[in-house]
Design a protein around this motif. Structure first.
Motif, PDB file in Angstrom:
ATOM      1  N   LEU A  61      -5.244   4.275   4.016  1.00 54.02           N
ATOM      2  CA  LEU A  61      -5.343   3.823   2.626  1.00 54.02           C
ATOM      3  C   LEU A  61      -6.408   4.665   1.929  1.00 54.02           C
ATOM      4  N   ARG A  62      -5.982   5.473   0.956  1.00 57.65           N
ATOM      5  CA  ARG A  62      -6.898   6.455   0.372  1.00 57.65           C
ATOM      6  C   ARG A  62      -8.063   5.812  -0.370  1.00 57.65           C
ATOM      7  N   ASN A  63      -7.858   4.629  -0.907  1.00 55.71           N
ATOM      8  CA  ASN A  63      -8.964   3.933  -1.566  1.00 55.71           C
ATOM      9  C   ASN A  63      -9.354   2.682  -0.774  1.00 55.71           C
TER      10      ASN A  63
ATOM     11  N   VAL B 178       3.235   4.379  -1.218  1.00 60.43           N
ATOM     12  CA  VAL B 178       3.360   5.278  -2.360  1.00 60.43           C
ATOM     13  C   VAL B 178       4.604   6.119  -2.127  1.00 60.43           C
TER      14      VAL B 178
ATOM     15  N   HIS C  90      -2.084   3.927  -0.923  1.00 58.50           N
ATOM     16  CA  HIS C  90      -3.011   3.807  -2.055  1.00 58.50           C
ATOM     17  C   HIS C  90      -2.703   2.503  -2.761  1.00 58.50           C
TER      18      HIS C  90
ATOM     19  N   SER D 245       0.814  -1.221   0.000  1.00 56.76           N
ATOM     20  CA  SER D 245       0.000   0.000   0.000  1.00 56.76           C
ATOM     21  C   SER D 245       0.843   1.264   0.000  1.00 56.76           C
TER      22      SER D 245
END
Length: 270
Positions: free
Chosen positions: A175-177, A126, A133, A124
């Motif tokens: 976690l953005r999504n 970035v 993400h 996860s």
């Protein structure tokens, strides 16, 4: 000895270590805390209190500085444990370097089959971002793992929290999504548990039939339900999990003795 009615053939035992935040420099400290010493103390506790270990999972922020020396210090530490270790990166890590070091040794794997379970290891992280993400490659890895799992039960591991944890300052750093991930898992009955690190605190919740678990750091602890960044006086720890052949889970968190490895009072700059 296992409890009455439970045999070693009934389950596998997994130990989760997370957020060790090691440095290349042995003299370096995180908020005044010696992260290498605290990791070694946690491993000492595992060795003293866990009679059986089948796998060790390291769920990110292995290092604070992304250094090869830091990763090699971690590898030397977990080699003390009598089971294979597998790792995934966190926001402080160098994912490319971790894969380079980990592919040949088995530390880095897309998933691991042990007993009646498949453990899926997702990245996860970035580069350059504290928040996490999942790109399409990670969802493809998840889909491939689930579609080929057969009758195995599944545990999904990542670094960032996919749900709100009630901490204002960490709300934008998960976690953005995460909702996309959870929606995918809602339709996968074989997935029994999601396991992560990052939040430096304990969490055990349910989403329908899905168990959601987070685990204390092996070093600094974050205060729960805090508006701004704040550390806690709880000791470092780890999580044990028993994954049963019928899909049941038993789990708990063990911490070092109260007062062990406290950060400096008022320390900041994490």
């Amino acid at each position: 000895m296992p409890p009455t009615g439970i045999t070693e053939a009934d389950h596998v035992v997994v130990i989760q270590l997370t957020d060790s935040h090691l440095f290349a420099d042995p003299a370096a400290r995180l908020l005044g805390l010696d992260t290498h010493a605290s990791l070694q103390a946690v491993i000492d506790d595992v060795l003293a209190n866990q009679s059986r270990i089948d796998r060790v999972l390291a769920t990110g922020d292995i290092t604070q500085d992304g250094s090869e020396s830091g990763y090699r210090r971690f590898i030397a530490a977990v080699e003390r444990l009598p089971a294979p270790c597998h790792w995934i990166p966190g926001n402080h890590d160098d994912a490319v370097l971790m894969e380079t070091l980990g592919r040949p040794t088995g530390l880095w794997q897309d998933w691991i089959d042990v007993g009646s379970w498949r453990i899926v290891m997702l990245d996860s992280s970035v580069a350059g971002s504290v928040a996490g993400h999942f790109g399409e490659q990670q969802f493809a890895r998840l889909d491939a793992a689930l579609s080929s799992a057969g009758d195995r039960h599944v545990m999904v591991c990542l670094h960032h929290h996919p749900v709100s944890i009630g901490s204002d300052w960490m709300e934008p750093l998960g976690l953005r999504n995460g909702q996309r991930l959870l929606a995918r898992l809602d339709g996968a009955d074989q997935v029994k548990v999601v396991l992560w690190g990052h939040i430096h605190q304990q969490l055990d919740e349910r989403r329908g039939n899905l168990r959601l678990l987070a685990t204390p750091s092996t070093c600094v602890q974050f205060a729960e339900h805090s508006t701004d960044f704040a550390t806690d006086t709880l000791a470092p720890g780890y999580r044990w999990l028993k994954l049963f052949n019928d899909g049941r889970i038993e789990t708990g968190v063990i911490r070092l003795a109260a007062g062990s490895f406290l950060p400096e009072e008022g320390a900041s700059g994490y």
